[in-house]
Design a protein around this motif. Structure first.
Motif, PDB file in Angstrom:
ATOM      1  N   ARG A 183      35.911   6.036  20.536  1.00  0.00           N
ATOM      2  CA  ARG A 183      36.624   4.893  21.118  1.00  0.00           C
ATOM      3  C   ARG A 183      35.702   4.065  22.004  1.00  0.00           C
ATOM      4  NH1 ARG A 183      40.781   8.652  21.707  1.00  0.00           N
ATOM      5  NH2 ARG A 183      40.276   8.969  23.901  1.00  0.00           N
ATOM      6  N   LYS A 184      34.923   4.755  22.839  1.00  0.00           N
ATOM      7  CA  LYS A 184      34.013   4.055  23.749  1.00  0.00           C
ATOM      8  C   LYS A 184      32.953   3.281  22.970  1.00  0.00           C
ATOM      9  CE  LYS A 184      32.469   3.205  27.932  1.00  0.00           C
ATOM     10  NZ  LYS A 184      33.248   2.456  28.907  1.00  0.00           N
ATOM     11  N   LEU A 185      32.417   3.890  21.930  1.00  0.00           N
ATOM     12  CA  LEU A 185      31.405   3.216  21.114  1.00  0.00           C
ATOM     13  C   LEU A 185      31.993   1.992  20.418  1.00  0.00           C
ATOM     14  CD1 LEU A 185      29.608   6.333  19.583  1.00  0.00           C
ATOM     15  CD2 LEU A 185      28.692   4.768  21.321  1.00  0.00           C
ATOM     16  N   ALA A 186      33.228   2.102  19.943  1.00  0.00           N
ATOM     17  CA  ALA A 186      33.883   0.960  19.304  1.00  0.00           C
ATOM     18  C   ALA A 186      34.074  -0.178  20.302  1.00  0.00           C
ATOM     19  CB  ALA A 186      35.225   1.383  18.714  1.00  0.00           C
ATOM     20  N   THR A 187      34.474   0.174  21.530  1.00  0.00           N
ATOM     21  CA  THR A 187      34.643  -0.841  22.578  1.00  0.00           C
ATOM     22  C   THR A 187      33.310  -1.526  22.875  1.00  0.00           C
ATOM     23  OG1 THR A 187      36.431   0.452  23.557  1.00  0.00           O
ATOM     24  CG2 THR A 187      35.436  -1.209  24.950  1.00  0.00           C
ATOM     25  N   LEU A 188      32.251  -0.734  22.977  1.00  0.00           N
ATOM     26  CA  LEU A 188      30.936  -1.297  23.273  1.00  0.00           C
ATOM     27  C   LEU A 188      30.425  -2.162  22.120  1.00  0.00           C
ATOM     28  CD1 LEU A 188      29.253   1.764  25.038  1.00  0.00           C
ATOM     29  CD2 LEU A 188      30.087  -0.355  26.109  1.00  0.00           C
ATOM     30  N   LYS A 189      30.723  -1.757  20.896  1.00  0.00           N
ATOM     31  CA  LYS A 189      30.301  -2.559  19.746  1.00  0.00           C
ATOM     32  C   LYS A 189      31.020  -3.904  19.743  1.00  0.00           C
ATOM     33  CE  LYS A 189      28.783   1.101  16.676  1.00  0.00           C
ATOM     34  NZ  LYS A 189      29.061   1.934  15.511  1.00  0.00           N
ATOM     35  N   LYS A 191      31.873  -5.476  22.299  1.00  0.00           N
ATOM     36  CA  LYS A 191      31.211  -6.273  23.340  1.00  0.00           C
ATOM     37  C   LYS A 191      29.750  -6.542  22.952  1.00  0.00           C
ATOM     38  CE  LYS A 191      33.978  -4.457  27.133  1.00  0.00           C
ATOM     39  NZ  LYS A 191      33.954  -3.664  28.369  1.00  0.00           N
ATOM     40  N   GLN A 192      29.317  -5.966  21.811  1.00  0.00           N
ATOM     41  CA  GLN A 192      27.963  -6.097  21.286  1.00  0.00           C
ATOM     42  C   GLN A 192      26.928  -5.572  22.277  1.00  0.00           C
ATOM     43  OE1 GLN A 192      27.553 -10.164  19.980  1.00  0.00           O
ATOM     44  NE2 GLN A 192      28.881  -9.789  18.236  1.00  0.00           N
ATOM     45  N   SER A 193      27.276  -4.439  22.882  1.00  0.00           N
ATOM     46  CA  SER A 193      26.353  -3.808  23.818  1.00  0.00           C
ATOM     47  C   SER A 193      25.433  -2.825  23.109  1.00  0.00           C
ATOM     48  CB  SER A 193      27.122  -3.061  24.909  1.00  0.00           C
ATOM     49  OG  SER A 193      27.914  -3.979  25.630  1.00  0.00           O
TER      50      SER A 193
END
Length: 194
Positions: A183-189, A191-193
């Motif tokens: 979930r965290k990785l999807a959120t960061l993706k 945001k294109q982080s």
């Protein structure tokens, strides 16, 4: 088999009265406990439940000895029924599962309904309280387990970015659940982080 269950809350209290009642009722074996009834994690109660066979009966002097709440009582009754056994209370004469007693079944059904109603009312009041708190700007909600400064999650992201470990390995190293990491990785993706 006819099993008896006796319990007092403290070591100083006496089991004699309960033991006499259950011996007079013809119990083959009596399980004894000196422990708080606030939990079902009582060793002798669990021992008794584990040996129950179809057709066995449990006798208690009164329901407060075997349960401390209606929820606790309903859960115990379900376990006893699943084993094909029956429960009888000497003091609470309405509860006698040892015979085909329609009154016991009726009263248990009514009590289960009241118990469910209490839970539903509690949930309804909780929702109303949250709505009022939101209107007043005082509701913050549940604290997130994996907040932005969570060391384990931050380390998991660093490991992921390094590209040397699988998600499963990262989860084992950091003790962050795989689903939370995904979930965290999807959120960061988003945001294109990454």
């Amino acid at each position: 088999m006819i099993y008896g269950y006796v319990r007092v809350s403290t070591k100083e209290q006496n089991l004699d009265r309960q033991l006499k009642q259950l011996n007079d009722s013809g119990c083959d074996k009596i399980f004894r406990e000196k422990i708080s009834g606030a939990t079902t994690e009582r060793p002798e109660l669990q021992n008794m439940l584990s040996v129950l066979q179809p057709g066995d009966r449990i006798i208690v002097s009164d329901l407060t000895r075997i349960s401390r709440s209606s929820k606790d009582l309903f859960e115990l009754i379900e376990v006893i029924k699943e084993k094909g056994a029956a429960l009888k209370s000497l003091k609470d004469i309405w509860l006698d599962m040892t015979e085909d007693n329609p009154y016991s079944t009726f009263l248990l059904t009514v009590m289960a309904g009241v118990n469910q109603l209490e839970r539903d009312i509690t949930r309804m009041r909780q929702k109303e309280g949250i709505a009022i708190a939101k209107d007043k700007g005082r509701y913050v909600g549940r604290t997130k387990k994996y907040h932005d400064k969570h060391a384990g999650m931050n380390h998991a992201i660093e490991l992921y970015q390094a590209g040397r470990h699988t998600i499963k390995e990262i989860s084992e190293i950091t003790n962050v659940s795989k689903s939370a990491l995904y979930r965290k990785l999807a959120t960061l993706k988003d945001k294109q982080s990454i």
